[in-house]
Design a protein around this motif. Structure first.
Motif, short mmCIF file in Angstrom:
data_model
loop_
_atom_site.label_atom_id
_atom_site.label_comp_id
_atom_site.label_asym_id
_atom_site.label_seq_id
_atom_site.Cartn_x
_atom_site.Cartn_y
_atom_site.Cartn_z
N LEU A 182 22.96 -10.39 3.24
CA LEU A 182 22.81 -9.51 4.39
C LEU A 182 22.13 -8.21 3.99
O LEU A 182 21.29 -7.68 4.73
N TRP A 183 22.47 -7.69 2.80
CA TRP A 183 21.81 -6.47 2.32
C TRP A 183 20.31 -6.70 2.12
O TRP A 183 19.50 -5.81 2.36
N ILE A 184 19.95 -7.90 1.69
CA ILE A 184 18.52 -8.21 1.54
C ILE A 184 17.84 -8.18 2.91
O ILE A 184 16.75 -7.62 3.07
N GLY A 185 18.48 -8.78 3.92
CA GLY A 185 17.91 -8.76 5.26
C GLY A 185 17.80 -7.35 5.82
O GLY A 185 16.77 -6.98 6.41
N ILE A 186 18.85 -6.54 5.62
CA ILE A 186 18.82 -5.16 6.09
C ILE A 186 17.73 -4.38 5.38
O ILE A 186 16.99 -3.58 5.98
N GLY A 187 17.61 -4.59 4.06
CA GLY A 187 16.57 -3.91 3.30
C GLY A 187 15.18 -4.25 3.78
O GLY A 187 14.31 -3.37 3.93
N MET A 188 14.92 -5.54 4.05
CA MET A 188 13.62 -5.94 4.56
C MET A 188 13.33 -5.27 5.89
O MET A 188 12.22 -4.76 6.13
N ALA A 189 14.33 -5.28 6.78
CA ALA A 189 14.15 -4.67 8.10
C ALA A 189 13.90 -3.18 8.00
O ALA A 189 13.08 -2.62 8.74
N ALA A 190 14.61 -2.51 7.09
CA ALA A 190 14.47 -1.06 6.94
C ALA A 190 13.12 -0.68 6.35
O ALA A 190 12.43 0.21 6.85
N PHE A 191 12.71 -1.37 5.29
CA PHE A 191 11.44 -1.03 4.64
C PHE A 191 10.25 -1.25 5.56
O PHE A 191 9.24 -0.53 5.47
N GLN A 192 10.34 -2.24 6.46
CA GLN A 192 9.21 -2.46 7.38
C GLN A 192 8.94 -1.23 8.23
O GLN A 192 7.80 -0.97 8.62
N GLN A 193 9.98 -0.45 8.51
CA GLN A 193 9.81 0.76 9.31
C GLN A 193 9.60 2.00 8.45
O GLN A 193 8.86 2.92 8.83
N LEU A 194 10.23 2.06 7.28
CA LEU A 194 10.17 3.26 6.45
C LEU A 194 8.79 3.51 5.86
O LEU A 194 8.50 4.62 5.40
N VAL A 195 7.92 2.50 5.85
CA VAL A 195 6.55 2.74 5.38
C VAL A 195 5.72 3.46 6.42
O VAL A 195 4.59 3.87 6.14
N GLY A 196 6.25 3.61 7.66
CA GLY A 196 5.63 4.49 8.64
C GLY A 196 4.68 3.86 9.62
O GLY A 196 3.95 4.58 10.32
N ILE A 197 4.71 2.55 9.76
CA ILE A 197 3.71 1.89 10.62
C ILE A 197 3.78 2.37 12.06
O ILE A 197 2.76 2.64 12.69
N ASN A 198 4.97 2.47 12.61
CA ASN A 198 5.06 2.83 14.03
C ASN A 198 4.79 4.31 14.27
O ASN A 198 4.36 4.69 15.36
N ALA A 199 5.02 5.15 13.27
CA ALA A 199 4.63 6.56 13.42
C ALA A 199 3.12 6.66 13.57
O ALA A 199 2.61 7.46 14.36
N ARG A 319 23.80 -16.97 10.47
CA ARG A 319 22.43 -16.64 10.85
C ARG A 319 22.35 -15.79 12.11
O ARG A 319 21.66 -14.76 12.15
N GLY A 320 23.03 -16.19 13.15
CA GLY A 320 22.93 -15.46 14.42
C GLY A 320 23.39 -14.03 14.32
O GLY A 320 22.68 -13.10 14.71
N VAL A 321 24.59 -13.84 13.76
CA VAL A 321 25.14 -12.49 13.65
C VAL A 321 24.36 -11.65 12.65
O VAL A 321 24.04 -10.49 12.90
N ALA A 322 24.03 -12.23 11.50
CA ALA A 322 23.31 -11.49 10.47
C ALA A 322 21.92 -11.08 10.94
O ALA A 322 21.47 -9.97 10.68
N LEU A 323 21.26 -11.98 11.64
CA LEU A 323 19.93 -11.66 12.18
C LEU A 323 20.03 -10.52 13.19
O LEU A 323 19.16 -9.64 13.25
N GLY A 324 21.09 -10.52 13.98
CA GLY A 324 21.29 -9.44 14.93
C GLY A 324 21.50 -8.11 14.25
O GLY A 324 20.94 -7.08 14.66
N VAL A 325 22.30 -8.09 13.16
CA VAL A 325 22.54 -6.86 12.42
C VAL A 325 21.25 -6.35 11.78
O VAL A 325 20.92 -5.15 11.87
N ALA A 326 20.50 -7.24 11.14
CA ALA A 326 19.25 -6.84 10.48
C ALA A 326 18.25 -6.31 11.50
O ALA A 326 17.57 -5.30 11.25
N THR A 327 18.15 -6.97 12.63
CA THR A 327 17.22 -6.51 13.68
C THR A 327 17.64 -5.15 14.21
O THR A 327 16.80 -4.29 14.49
#
Length: 391
Positions: A182-199, A319-327
């Motif tokens: 789950l930490w791997i999924g959260i990390g992937m989700a976080a890094f996708q935003q922390l690189v600043g694409i949506n800013a 999968r369902g719950v973990a995907l929801g948390v990561a998203t």
């Protein structure tokens, strides 16, 4: 759930279009946010379960392609309505301002989404959990294209036969109270935003104007950036199953780092204050090249591949719950980066902000290299995948 999301999209669009106050508009937009949350979780989960292993990466990448196309088409439609009315606040049709029609237009894709959702089959995993063997076999044979439907059915059944209904208890583990995957999924989700694409996308036109580009040139630059984002997502779809998730992500992190360093260096040369900021030659061109290199590398890798990884990295049990948390973490960091970008830009300057994005791009390289397993070509129920997770 897809139909529910479609209904919420329709309600949000209509309510927003006829909003009579700011708080009213915000309430309707919250409903739209709930719809986005549902759709963001359901799409990768469904694709991950319905797609055969050899095509899962490419098919999962279609979600990001749909997002980029949706943003691009929304921008075009909004610009068209504003131009036709002579301004977003001018009256357009039936006594309604153009900006209201921009919001009401969201009903069209919402209805299409809902109708199409009724025409697609449930995933084999869902049908097996409901005891609908014949329906599951039909989907496995006709949709997933499995060579031996009975064997594939047995593999899926074996992976879920002893599993109870997914709950948040399944997420508990030895790594700071959570399961390591789950930490791997959260990390992937976080890094996708922390690189600043949506800013970059949310503030693209304002950003380029702030460093000396004219309004017309800023709009053109933003359109070019959005077009690059769409086209490079197609590249990811082509390569994700051929090259592998991990290699693409590592290459993307390296490329994003180089682009962001170039942009940070260029913006650090800005002179002036307030609305009178400019970049001396040749730093304007360097900033443009750096920013678009970053978008190219993101769109071809982290943009779509993050959703591919989230759709396949979690075991059936969670999968369902973990995907929801990561998203949820993905949207939380989206919100934080978007909120803090203009504040930090005014406080410390664009050079330091882009340097921060570059730092997270470098950190994402280490994260993928050290922690992310490679799942290309594996079925979701592959026992070797579970063994590699435990390792």
């Amino acid at each position: 759930m897809m139909v529910l999301a479609a209904c919420l999209f329709v309600i949000s669009s209509i309510g927003s279009g006829f909003a009579f106050a700011v708080w009213d508009l915000m309430a309707w937009r919250v409903i739209g946010g709930l719809a986005i949350g549902i759709a963001s979780v359901i799409a990768p989960a469904y694709i991950g379960e319905i797609a055969p292993a050899r095509l899962r990466g490419a098919l999962s990448s279609l979600q990001q392609l749909a997002i980029t196309l949706g943003i691009f088409l929304a921008l075009l439609s909004d610009a068209g309505l504003a131009r036709f009315a002579g301004g977003a606040s001018n009256e357009l049709w039936w006594g309604l301002d153009a900006w209201r029609w921009m919001l009401l237009l969201g009903v069209v894709p919402a209805i299409v989404y809902g109708v199409l959702s009724l025409r697609i089959p449930e995933s084999p995993q869902f049908l097996i959990r409901r005891g609908r063997k014949e329906d599951a076999l039909a989907v496995i044979a006709n949709v997933t294209g499995a060579a031996d439907p009975e064997q594939r059915y047995a593999e899926i059944s074996s992976s879920i036969e002893d599993q109870r209904r997914s709950s948040y208890r399944d997420l508990r583990g030895p790594a700071f109270g959570l399961h390591p995957i789950l930490w791997i999924g959260i990390g992937m989700a976080a890094f996708q935003q922390l690189v600043g694409i949506n800013a970059i996308f949310y503030y693209s036109t304002t950003l380029w104007q702030s460093v000396g580009f004219s309004q017309e040139d800023s709009f053109t630059t933003s359109v070019i950036t959005a077009t690059i984002n769409v086209l490079l997502t197609l590249v990811a779809i082509f390569f994700v199953d051929r090259v592998g998730r991990k290699k693409l992500l590592l290459a993307g992190s390296a490329g994003m780092f180089l682009g962001l360093v170039a942009a940070a260096t260029a913006f650090a040369q800005a002179s002036g204050t307030g609305d009178n900021i400019s970049l001396p030659e040749p730093w304007g061109a360097v900033a443009l090249v750096g920013a678009n290199l970053f978008v190219i590398c993101f769109a071809a890798t982290w943009g779509p591949v993050m959703w591919v990884v989230l759709g396949e990295v979690f075991p059936n049990k969670m999968r369902g719950v973990a995907l929801g948390v990561a998203t949820a973490f993905n949207w939380i960091f989206n919100f934080l980066v978007t909120l803090l970008f203009p504040i930090l830009s005014a406080a410390v300057g664009l050079g330091f902000v882009y340097a921060g994005f570059a730092f997270f791009a470098a950190l994402s390289f280490w994260f993928v290299k050290a922690l992310l397993p490679e799942f290309s070509g594996m079925e979701l129920e592959d026992k070797s995948k579970l063994e590699r997770r435990q390792a």
